[in-house]
Write a protein that holds these residues in place. Structure first.
Motif, short mmCIF file in Angstrom:
data_model
loop_
_atom_site.label_atom_id
_atom_site.label_comp_id
_atom_site.label_asym_id
_atom_site.label_seq_id
_atom_site.Cartn_x
_atom_site.Cartn_y
_atom_site.Cartn_z
N ASP A 99 0.82 -1.22 0.00
CA ASP A 99 0.00 0.00 0.00
C ASP A 99 0.85 1.27 0.00
O ASP A 99 0.42 2.32 0.44
CB ASP A 99 -0.97 0.00 1.17
N TYR A 100 2.06 1.17 -0.57
CA TYR A 100 2.99 2.30 -0.63
C TYR A 100 2.33 3.51 -1.28
O TYR A 100 1.69 3.42 -2.32
CB TYR A 100 4.24 1.91 -1.41
N GLY A 101 2.47 4.66 -0.65
CA GLY A 101 1.98 5.91 -1.20
C GLY A 101 0.47 6.02 -1.28
O GLY A 101 -0.05 6.84 -2.04
N GLY A 102 -0.23 5.20 -0.53
CA GLY A 102 -1.69 5.26 -0.53
C GLY A 102 -2.34 4.51 -1.67
O GLY A 102 -3.56 4.53 -1.82
N GLY A 103 -1.55 3.85 -2.50
CA GLY A 103 -2.10 3.06 -3.58
C GLY A 103 -1.96 1.58 -3.29
O GLY A 103 -1.75 1.17 -2.15
N ARG A 104 -2.06 0.79 -4.32
CA ARG A 104 -1.87 -0.65 -4.19
C ARG A 104 -0.93 -1.12 -5.28
O ARG A 104 -0.93 -0.57 -6.38
CB ARG A 104 -3.22 -1.38 -4.33
N ARG A 105 -0.12 -2.14 -4.96
CA ARG A 105 0.76 -2.73 -5.95
C ARG A 105 1.03 -4.18 -5.60
O ARG A 105 1.09 -4.53 -4.43
CB ARG A 105 2.06 -1.95 -6.13
N VAL A 106 1.18 -4.98 -6.64
CA VAL A 106 1.59 -6.37 -6.49
C VAL A 106 2.58 -6.70 -7.60
O VAL A 106 2.58 -6.08 -8.67
CB VAL A 106 0.41 -7.37 -6.52
N TYR A 107 3.41 -7.69 -7.32
CA TYR A 107 4.40 -8.19 -8.25
C TYR A 107 4.09 -9.65 -8.54
O TYR A 107 3.67 -10.39 -7.65
CB TYR A 107 5.80 -8.10 -7.62
N PHE A 108 4.34 -10.08 -9.78
CA PHE A 108 4.10 -11.47 -10.16
C PHE A 108 4.97 -11.80 -11.38
O PHE A 108 5.43 -10.90 -12.09
CB PHE A 108 2.61 -11.71 -10.46
N ASP A 109 5.20 -13.08 -11.59
CA ASP A 109 6.04 -13.52 -12.70
C ASP A 109 5.21 -13.82 -13.94
O ASP A 109 4.10 -14.35 -13.84
CB ASP A 109 6.81 -14.79 -12.32
N ASP A 110 5.80 -13.53 -15.09
CA ASP A 110 5.18 -13.97 -16.35
C ASP A 110 5.74 -15.35 -16.70
O ASP A 110 6.59 -15.88 -15.97
CB ASP A 110 5.36 -12.91 -17.44
N PRO A 111 5.30 -15.97 -17.78
CA PRO A 111 5.78 -17.32 -18.11
C PRO A 111 7.28 -17.46 -18.31
O PRO A 111 7.82 -18.56 -18.21
CB PRO A 111 5.02 -17.65 -19.40
N ASP A 112 7.98 -16.37 -18.60
CA ASP A 112 9.43 -16.42 -18.79
C ASP A 112 10.21 -15.94 -17.58
O ASP A 112 11.43 -15.79 -17.65
CB ASP A 112 9.82 -15.61 -20.02
N GLY A 113 9.53 -15.67 -16.47
CA GLY A 113 10.22 -15.23 -15.27
C GLY A 113 10.46 -13.75 -15.19
O GLY A 113 11.16 -13.27 -14.29
N HIS A 114 9.90 -12.97 -16.13
CA HIS A 114 9.98 -11.52 -16.00
C HIS A 114 9.09 -11.10 -14.83
O HIS A 114 7.99 -11.64 -14.66
CB HIS A 114 9.52 -10.82 -17.28
N LEU A 115 9.57 -10.17 -14.03
CA LEU A 115 8.82 -9.70 -12.88
C LEU A 115 7.91 -8.56 -13.32
O LEU A 115 8.39 -7.49 -13.70
CB LEU A 115 9.76 -9.24 -11.77
N LEU A 116 6.61 -8.80 -13.27
CA LEU A 116 5.64 -7.78 -13.65
C LEU A 116 5.08 -7.14 -12.40
O LEU A 116 5.01 -7.77 -11.34
CB LEU A 116 4.51 -8.41 -14.47
N GLU A 117 4.69 -5.90 -12.53
CA GLU A 117 4.13 -5.14 -11.40
C GLU A 117 2.93 -4.36 -11.91
O GLU A 117 2.97 -3.74 -12.97
CB GLU A 117 5.19 -4.17 -10.88
N ILE A 118 1.85 -4.39 -11.13
CA ILE A 118 0.73 -3.50 -11.37
C ILE A 118 0.60 -2.62 -10.14
O ILE A 118 0.74 -3.09 -9.01
CB ILE A 118 -0.59 -4.24 -11.69
N PHE A 119 0.37 -1.32 -10.36
CA PHE A 119 0.26 -0.40 -9.24
C PHE A 119 -0.69 0.73 -9.60
O PHE A 119 -0.89 1.04 -10.77
CB PHE A 119 1.63 0.10 -8.78
N THR A 120 -1.25 1.37 -8.55
CA THR A 120 -2.28 2.38 -8.76
C THR A 120 -1.82 3.80 -8.48
O THR A 120 -2.53 4.75 -8.83
CB THR A 120 -3.53 2.08 -7.90
N ARG A 121 -0.70 4.00 -7.81
CA ARG A 121 -0.19 5.34 -7.51
C ARG A 121 1.31 5.36 -7.75
O ARG A 121 2.01 4.44 -7.38
CB ARG A 121 -0.44 5.73 -6.04
N GLU A 122 1.78 6.48 -8.31
CA GLU A 122 3.24 6.60 -8.53
C GLU A 122 3.94 6.90 -7.24
O GLU A 122 3.40 7.41 -6.31
CB GLU A 122 3.50 7.70 -9.55
#
Length: 122
Positions: A99-122
């Motif tokens: 919940d950094y910065g009042g938003g939300r973010r999670v990290y997850f792997d794609d099929p090749d092991g790239h680390l993807l992140e979705i987040f709602t606040r910079e």
């Protein structure tokens, strides 16, 4: 000087699997072929150009700023796939939301092991 990121190549073992994974999770339009690549276009004009390459694939990090509603939808799709996720890029806080910065973010792997992140606040 004015510069904007236009595109980047995402090395993968199978461009169809990897590009399809991203568009499914983020709810984006289907990837479009361009030469030997599959192109995933993002709303801000940047594209991820998926290109098959032989292993080993060096892991990269790709972060996507999304709206709260898009976060909810993408996160629900992650959970439906029983995809592991973390609150941190070092993968020390599994199944948690940051919940950094009042938003939300999670990290997850794609099929090749790239680390993807979705987040709602910079």
């Amino acid at each position: 000087m004015s510069a904007q990121l236009n595109h980047t190549i995402v090395w993968c073992r199978n461009k169809q699997i990897s590009a399809s994974f991203l568009v499914e999770i983020l709810g984006l339009p289907a990837p479009e072929p361009f030469g030997p690549m599959l192109i995933v276009k993002l709303e801000n004009g940047v594209s991820l150009d998926y290109y098959d390459n032989d292993p080993p694939i060096a892991s990269q990090h790709y972060a996507f700023l999304v709206s709260d509603d898009d976060f909810d939808a993408a996160f629900a799709r992650l959970q439906a796939r029983q995809q592991a996720w973390w609150a941190d890029p070092c993968k020390q806080q599994p199944q948690q939301i940051n919940d950094y910065g009042g938003g939300r973010r999670v990290y997850f792997d794609d099929p090749d092991g790239h680390l993807l992140e979705i987040f709602t606040r910079e």
